[in-house]
Design a protein around this motif. Structure first.
Motif, PDB file in Angstrom:
ATOM      1  N   ARG A 133      36.405  52.387  20.088  1.00 41.27           N
ATOM      2  CA  ARG A 133      35.334  52.820  19.193  1.00 41.27           C
ATOM      3  C   ARG A 133      35.822  53.913  18.241  1.00 41.27           C
ATOM      4  O   ARG A 133      35.500  53.906  17.057  1.00 41.27           O
ATOM      5  CB  ARG A 133      34.137  53.334  20.002  1.00 41.27           C
ATOM      6  CG  ARG A 133      33.332  52.250  20.642  1.00 41.27           C
ATOM      7  CD  ARG A 133      32.096  52.804  21.344  1.00 41.27           C
ATOM      8  NE  ARG A 133      31.414  51.725  22.036  1.00 41.27           N
ATOM      9  CZ  ARG A 133      31.572  51.467  23.331  1.00 41.27           C
ATOM     10  NH1 ARG A 133      32.336  52.245  24.081  1.00 41.27           N
ATOM     11  NH2 ARG A 133      30.939  50.461  23.888  1.00 41.27           N
ATOM     12  N   THR A 185      27.932  53.582  20.567  1.00 38.61           N
ATOM     13  CA  THR A 185      27.754  52.833  21.821  1.00 38.61           C
ATOM     14  C   THR A 185      26.660  51.778  21.703  1.00 38.61           C
ATOM     15  O   THR A 185      26.666  50.811  22.450  1.00 38.61           O
ATOM     16  CB  THR A 185      27.439  53.773  22.996  1.00 38.61           C
ATOM     17  OG1 THR A 185      26.317  54.583  22.674  1.00 38.61           O
ATOM     18  CG2 THR A 185      28.629  54.649  23.337  1.00 38.61           C
ATOM     19  N   LYS A 190      36.044  53.627  24.719  1.00 38.63           N
ATOM     20  CA  LYS A 190      35.764  54.781  23.869  1.00 38.63           C
ATOM     21  C   LYS A 190      36.868  54.932  22.823  1.00 38.63           C
ATOM     22  O   LYS A 190      36.602  55.223  21.651  1.00 38.63           O
ATOM     23  CB  LYS A 190      35.656  56.042  24.727  1.00 38.63           C
ATOM     24  CG  LYS A 190      35.282  57.270  23.956  1.00 38.63           C
ATOM     25  CD  LYS A 190      35.095  58.463  24.881  1.00 38.63           C
ATOM     26  CE  LYS A 190      34.839  59.736  24.122  1.00 38.63           C
ATOM     27  NZ  LYS A 190      34.704  60.901  24.978  1.00 38.63           N
ATOM     28  N   GLU A 228      36.449  52.463  30.740  1.00 35.26           N
ATOM     29  CA  GLU A 228      35.522  53.237  29.915  1.00 35.26           C
ATOM     30  C   GLU A 228      36.276  54.038  28.855  1.00 35.26           C
ATOM     31  O   GLU A 228      35.852  54.114  27.703  1.00 35.26           O
ATOM     32  CB  GLU A 228      34.693  54.176  30.786  1.00 35.26           C
ATOM     33  CG  GLU A 228      33.670  53.465  31.638  1.00 35.26           C
ATOM     34  CD  GLU A 228      33.024  54.381  32.669  1.00 35.26           C
ATOM     35  OE1 GLU A 228      33.350  55.590  32.703  1.00 35.26           O
ATOM     36  OE2 GLU A 228      32.192  53.872  33.446  1.00 35.26           O
ATOM     37  N   TRP A 229      37.397  54.634  29.240  1.00 33.99           N
ATOM     38  CA  TRP A 229      38.189  55.412  28.306  1.00 33.99           C
ATOM     39  C   TRP A 229      38.742  54.523  27.199  1.00 33.99           C
ATOM     40  O   TRP A 229      38.729  54.901  26.021  1.00 33.99           O
ATOM     41  CB  TRP A 229      39.332  56.133  29.031  1.00 33.99           C
ATOM     42  CG  TRP A 229      40.098  57.042  28.137  1.00 33.99           C
ATOM     43  CD1 TRP A 229      39.838  58.343  27.866  1.00 33.99           C
ATOM     44  CD2 TRP A 229      41.257  56.692  27.361  1.00 33.99           C
ATOM     45  NE1 TRP A 229      40.760  58.840  26.972  1.00 33.99           N
ATOM     46  CE2 TRP A 229      41.646  57.847  26.647  1.00 33.99           C
ATOM     47  CE3 TRP A 229      41.999  55.534  27.210  1.00 33.99           C
ATOM     48  CZ2 TRP A 229      42.738  57.862  25.791  1.00 33.99           C
ATOM     49  CZ3 TRP A 229      43.082  55.563  26.348  1.00 33.99           C
ATOM     50  CH2 TRP A 229      43.446  56.708  25.652  1.00 33.99           C
ATOM     51  N   ASN A 272      31.727  58.541  21.533  1.00 35.52           N
ATOM     52  CA  ASN A 272      30.939  58.574  22.766  1.00 35.52           C
ATOM     53  C   ASN A 272      29.458  58.778  22.490  1.00 35.52           C
ATOM     54  O   ASN A 272      28.659  58.844  23.412  1.00 35.52           O
ATOM     55  CB  ASN A 272      31.455  59.695  23.685  1.00 35.52           C
ATOM     56  CG  ASN A 272      31.033  59.498  25.106  1.00 35.52           C
ATOM     57  OD1 ASN A 272      30.996  58.381  25.606  1.00 35.52           O
ATOM     58  ND2 ASN A 272      30.694  60.575  25.767  1.00 35.52           N
TER      59      ASN A 272
END
Length: 89
Positions: A17, A64, A14, A10-11, A59
């Motif tokens: 992104r 997302t 992120k 997940e990190w 985030n």
């Protein structure tokens, strides 16, 4: 280990992104790229002009929903979590 891999994955998503958003630099570039990703013109302009930090924007709902995990997989980014689950199975 499963939770650790999921958290790291997940990190990393992120972070990708955030780097993408930062790489677009100018408001006009952000606007054009958001439109290419299928965002309506009005929303793309509103989102491109956000004053939020890069990390906060990475985030947010803005990125997302446009830079999805499926899009990253299509571009060739591996998911550590899915890889781990494949090994464990």
């Amino acid at each position: 280990m499963k939770n650790i891999m999921q958290t790291i994955d997940e990190w990393l998503r992120k972070r990708i992104r955030m780097i993408t958003w930062k790489r677009w630099k100018k408001v006009r570039t952000k606007f054009e790229n958001l439109q290419k990703l299928g965002v309506a013109k009005g929303k793309a302009w509103q989102w491109a002009n956000t004053m939020k930090s890069y990390w906060h924007t990475a985030n947010s709902w803005i990125l997302t929903t446009t830079l999805t995990n499926a899009r990253f997989e299509k571009q060739g980014y591996l998911s550590l979590y899915k890889y781990y689950l494949g090994i464990r199975a």
